[in-house]
Scaffold this motif. Sequence first.
Motif, PDB file in Angstrom:
ATOM      1  N   ALA A 253      39.034  38.677  35.796  1.00  0.00           N
ATOM      2  CA  ALA A 253      40.082  39.690  35.957  1.00  0.00           C
ATOM      3  C   ALA A 253      40.777  39.550  37.307  1.00  0.00           C
ATOM      4  O   ALA A 253      41.999  39.719  37.411  1.00  0.00           O
ATOM      5  CB  ALA A 253      39.474  41.085  35.823  1.00  0.00           C
ATOM      6  N   GLU A 254      40.009  39.235  38.319  1.00  0.00           N
ATOM      7  CA  GLU A 254      40.590  39.062  39.650  1.00  0.00           C
ATOM      8  C   GLU A 254      41.528  37.858  39.670  1.00  0.00           C
ATOM      9  O   GLU A 254      42.630  37.916  40.228  1.00  0.00           O
ATOM     10  CB  GLU A 254      39.463  38.896  40.669  1.00  0.00           C
ATOM     11  N   ILE A 255      41.089  36.757  39.058  1.00  0.00           N
ATOM     12  CA  ILE A 255      41.937  35.557  38.971  1.00  0.00           C
ATOM     13  C   ILE A 255      43.213  35.871  38.192  1.00  0.00           C
ATOM     14  O   ILE A 255      44.324  35.521  38.607  1.00  0.00           O
ATOM     15  CB  ILE A 255      41.171  34.397  38.289  1.00  0.00           C
ATOM     16  N   MET A 256      43.054  36.564  37.057  1.00  0.00           N
ATOM     17  CA  MET A 256      44.210  36.859  36.216  1.00  0.00           C
ATOM     18  C   MET A 256      45.188  37.786  36.932  1.00  0.00           C
ATOM     19  O   MET A 256      46.410  37.659  36.767  1.00  0.00           O
ATOM     20  CB  MET A 256      43.750  37.481  34.900  1.00  0.00           C
TER      21      MET A 256
ATOM     22  N   LEU B 158      39.058  45.916  31.607  1.00  0.00           N
ATOM     23  CA  LEU B 158      38.410  45.495  32.851  1.00  0.00           C
ATOM     24  C   LEU B 158      39.093  46.113  34.065  1.00  0.00           C
ATOM     25  O   LEU B 158      38.423  46.561  35.006  1.00  0.00           O
ATOM     26  CB  LEU B 158      38.441  43.960  32.960  1.00  0.00           C
ATOM     27  N   TYR B 159      40.416  46.143  34.038  1.00  0.00           N
ATOM     28  CA  TYR B 159      41.151  46.701  35.170  1.00  0.00           C
ATOM     29  C   TYR B 159      40.846  48.188  35.340  1.00  0.00           C
ATOM     30  O   TYR B 159      40.759  48.704  36.456  1.00  0.00           O
ATOM     31  CB  TYR B 159      42.661  46.499  34.986  1.00  0.00           C
ATOM     32  N   ARG B 160      40.667  48.897  34.229  1.00  0.00           N
ATOM     33  CA  ARG B 160      40.332  50.322  34.326  1.00  0.00           C
ATOM     34  C   ARG B 160      38.964  50.507  34.983  1.00  0.00           C
ATOM     35  O   ARG B 160      38.768  51.397  35.824  1.00  0.00           O
ATOM     36  CB  ARG B 160      40.327  50.948  32.927  1.00  0.00           C
ATOM     37  N   LYS B 161      38.028  49.651  34.591  1.00  0.00           N
ATOM     38  CA  LYS B 161      36.689  49.749  35.175  1.00  0.00           C
ATOM     39  C   LYS B 161      36.727  49.396  36.655  1.00  0.00           C
ATOM     40  O   LYS B 161      36.052  50.022  37.476  1.00  0.00           O
ATOM     41  CB  LYS B 161      35.727  48.820  34.427  1.00  0.00           C
ATOM     42  N   ILE B 162      37.555  48.383  36.987  1.00  0.00           N
ATOM     43  CA  ILE B 162      37.663  47.962  38.383  1.00  0.00           C
ATOM     44  C   ILE B 162      38.291  49.063  39.219  1.00  0.00           C
ATOM     45  O   ILE B 162      37.877  49.334  40.349  1.00  0.00           O
ATOM     46  CB  ILE B 162      38.496  46.667  38.480  1.00  0.00           C
TER      47      ILE B 162
ATOM     48  N   GLY C 269      47.481  25.559  25.589  1.00  0.00           N
ATOM     49  CA  GLY C 269      46.860  26.867  25.477  1.00  0.00           C
ATOM     50  C   GLY C 269      47.139  27.803  26.630  1.00  0.00           C
ATOM     51  O   GLY C 269      46.676  28.953  26.622  1.00  0.00           O
ATOM     52  N   GLY C 270      47.864  27.326  27.642  1.00  0.00           N
ATOM     53  CA  GLY C 270      48.219  28.198  28.754  1.00  0.00           C
ATOM     54  C   GLY C 270      47.003  28.785  29.448  1.00  0.00           C
ATOM     55  O   GLY C 270      46.078  28.069  29.852  1.00  0.00           O
ATOM     56  N   LEU C 271      46.949  30.111  29.557  1.00  0.00           N
ATOM     57  CA  LEU C 271      45.907  30.803  30.319  1.00  0.00           C
ATOM     58  C   LEU C 271      44.614  31.028  29.538  1.00  0.00           C
ATOM     59  O   LEU C 271      43.699  31.697  30.035  1.00  0.00           O
ATOM     60  CB  LEU C 271      46.434  32.163  30.800  1.00  0.00           C
ATOM     61  N   LEU C 272      44.491  30.476  28.342  1.00  0.00           N
ATOM     62  CA  LEU C 272      43.318  30.758  27.512  1.00  0.00           C
ATOM     63  C   LEU C 272      41.982  30.418  28.184  1.00  0.00           C
ATOM     64  O   LEU C 272      41.014  31.184  28.046  1.00  0.00           O
ATOM     65  CB  LEU C 272      43.439  30.034  26.168  1.00  0.00           C
ATOM     66  N   PRO C 273      41.855  29.295  28.930  1.00  0.00           N
ATOM     67  CA  PRO C 273      40.565  29.047  29.588  1.00  0.00           C
ATOM     68  C   PRO C 273      40.175  30.147  30.572  1.00  0.00           C
ATOM     69  O   PRO C 273      38.990  30.473  30.705  1.00  0.00           O
ATOM     70  CB  PRO C 273      40.801  27.709  30.316  1.00  0.00           C
ATOM     71  N   ILE C 274      41.166  30.733  31.249  1.00  0.00           N
ATOM     72  CA  ILE C 274      40.870  31.839  32.164  1.00  0.00           C
ATOM     73  C   ILE C 274      40.632  33.120  31.373  1.00  0.00           C
ATOM     74  O   ILE C 274      39.716  33.901  31.664  1.00  0.00           O
ATOM     75  CB  ILE C 274      42.033  32.048  33.161  1.00  0.00           C
TER      76      ILE C 274
END
Length: 655
Positions: free
Chosen positions: A601-604, A631-635, A580-585
């Motif tokens: 979002a920070e981890i990604m 999320l990045y826009r809000k950040i 599943g690759g990055l799905l858990p994150i």
Amino acid sequence: MIAQKSITLLYLSVTANGTSEHVEYILAAEFDVDKGPTVKYQYPRRIEGDEELLAELMLPDQAHAREEDWTVFFLHKRPKSSNIGGHTASREQNSMLYALNLANTKITSDAKRGAIVRAMAICTRHSFIQIYKPILLLAMTEYFDNLNIDVLKNLYQSLNAMDISSMPSFERFEKQILSSNSLRNLFVERFQVERLQPLIERTKAVHPQNSILSHDSAKASLNKYDTHFYESKVKFNNLDIPMRIPVDSFPDYVGDPSPILLLTTILNAPPKSFSVLHPHLTTSGSKTHPLIVLTNALLTEKRIVFMGPGRAAKDVVDAVLSACSLISSGILRGFSHRAYPYTDLSKIDQLIHVPGYIAGVTNPAFESHPSWWDILCNIETGEVRISKFIKQPERLAQGVALSVSRSAVGGLGNSPDASFIEDIKSMVVNRYGEEAIRGRFRKFIGQFVQLCAAYDEAHGVNSALIGSRGLWPVTEQGYVISGHGYVWADQQQKTRDLNHYMHVIEGWKRTTNYNNYTSDLQHLVPIPVANMDLQHQIDRLRKVQMSPNSSAEIFNAIRDVVVNPDQITQLLACLPQSQGGLLPIAAGSFHSREEVRYSAAEIMNRIRDHEAGRHFYDELGLFHKLAFERLYRKIAEADSWSEPSLRSGMTTVTI
């Protein structure tokens, strides 16, 4: 003394010469009607040992009945000061040579019995012997036309002129990422210096007048290049022969066998109950799946024969090498040191004295002599048999003294064996690639090692698997988040699994591959993330239904700990594409708590900026990428956000 001498002869010891050449020997053999198999030439020097045995290895049974056949054998090196009697004990510490052998038959009326049978072998220190197949075919063609040692000399010099000085090397977690993912351009930056110039030269033919366009085209091509391989070339008889060298191989990965073929044959065999039971093998009684029996036999170092009656030698060679690479999975080692990819009846007196051998044979006579082996796998039918003469353990393991109901004590259906078999079946049926299948085996072997450590922990015994240099420390002091090892749904499942595997665990702890593993643990470079069990926490996200607070704790811990590139590499190694690759994150972007979504979002973002992580991110679906973009826009609008890199350029996310 007789057994020691026999083992030494069977291993064909060679003296270490201290060189770093790719190839150390080129051998030529032929079948003489009067003398039988003989070694005709050896270049650049003679190998110590039994030349008759060497010739027999190069000329397999029924070689005259096939135009072409391939075999593999190993030459175990020893220092000049080493003594022959101690060779068996020292072979793990000393390197060995891998021999790729081609046997050809030419039908001609000019020869006695109407055929000429010759063989040529390349003996190399590299386990990626498959790269030599094309040039060995060319050399053999020339050798039939010109029966002269100069052919061997020319081949030897050509192969040793191959330049791999710029081949990148990869650390443990980087290799895990490469070997378990089919993405073609992982770590592409490591290849740019040595690959860009050849690509520029290639594109000049298309844009001869525009050097800038040639350069840009080469860069674009580089991003599509398969970084699982390093490309070099060998010049042989005025021909430039390309060499694609795998950079993601582990110990016991020899050649390029096809494990899918072996697995398909075993999985498609008619269901059959085992009449002989053994606690190390039949963990679910007479109904244990044959693939589990074979896996347990490899782990506990039983004597194993892969038999292909009437088949070409290359078929049993493929089965042996496949088994060694699958059971090793980049975690364990030492299987190829006990492997005889091809052998025959003439060597049985030596073979039976080798503990835990893994041998490939084509003679059906082995089937009728169960005293010679513990496990026999027929690669024609897929049947796996347990010998009635197999030695039973002197004492049985004690179950874990934890409360468990009678209904909780189950067989295959309640153990990791079940999901493993179902996953492998599904992968084979749905034609998954070898990376995915090898990745599933790696997961299974990794889980088994974790189970072994948990078993020791449950019994309160001193364990080589636990400690400052073990799988996890004795205590979790210094951990930023609690939890380590295998993830169970509940305590009853843990008890079931430990009791299910206890005999296999005890059997494994008495093997050389267990000793190798615990020794390797002591010499590993400290892992980048040492203050939490990263794999454990990722598995919790995958497998356990948690409260928002529990999952928040995991995301916040990863955000605080996994910061630098090496730590991100370790995180990516826990997230293979086949699982599943990055799905858990990515799931964190939909957490009920806003602060956790920001942590995800920070981890990604750190993953996306990583040299390999950016390719993982590219594989995410549009749904998750859009969620992170929001999320990045809000950040980017939040002046109080702690990480400047997240505030800059978040509106230019490529989806």
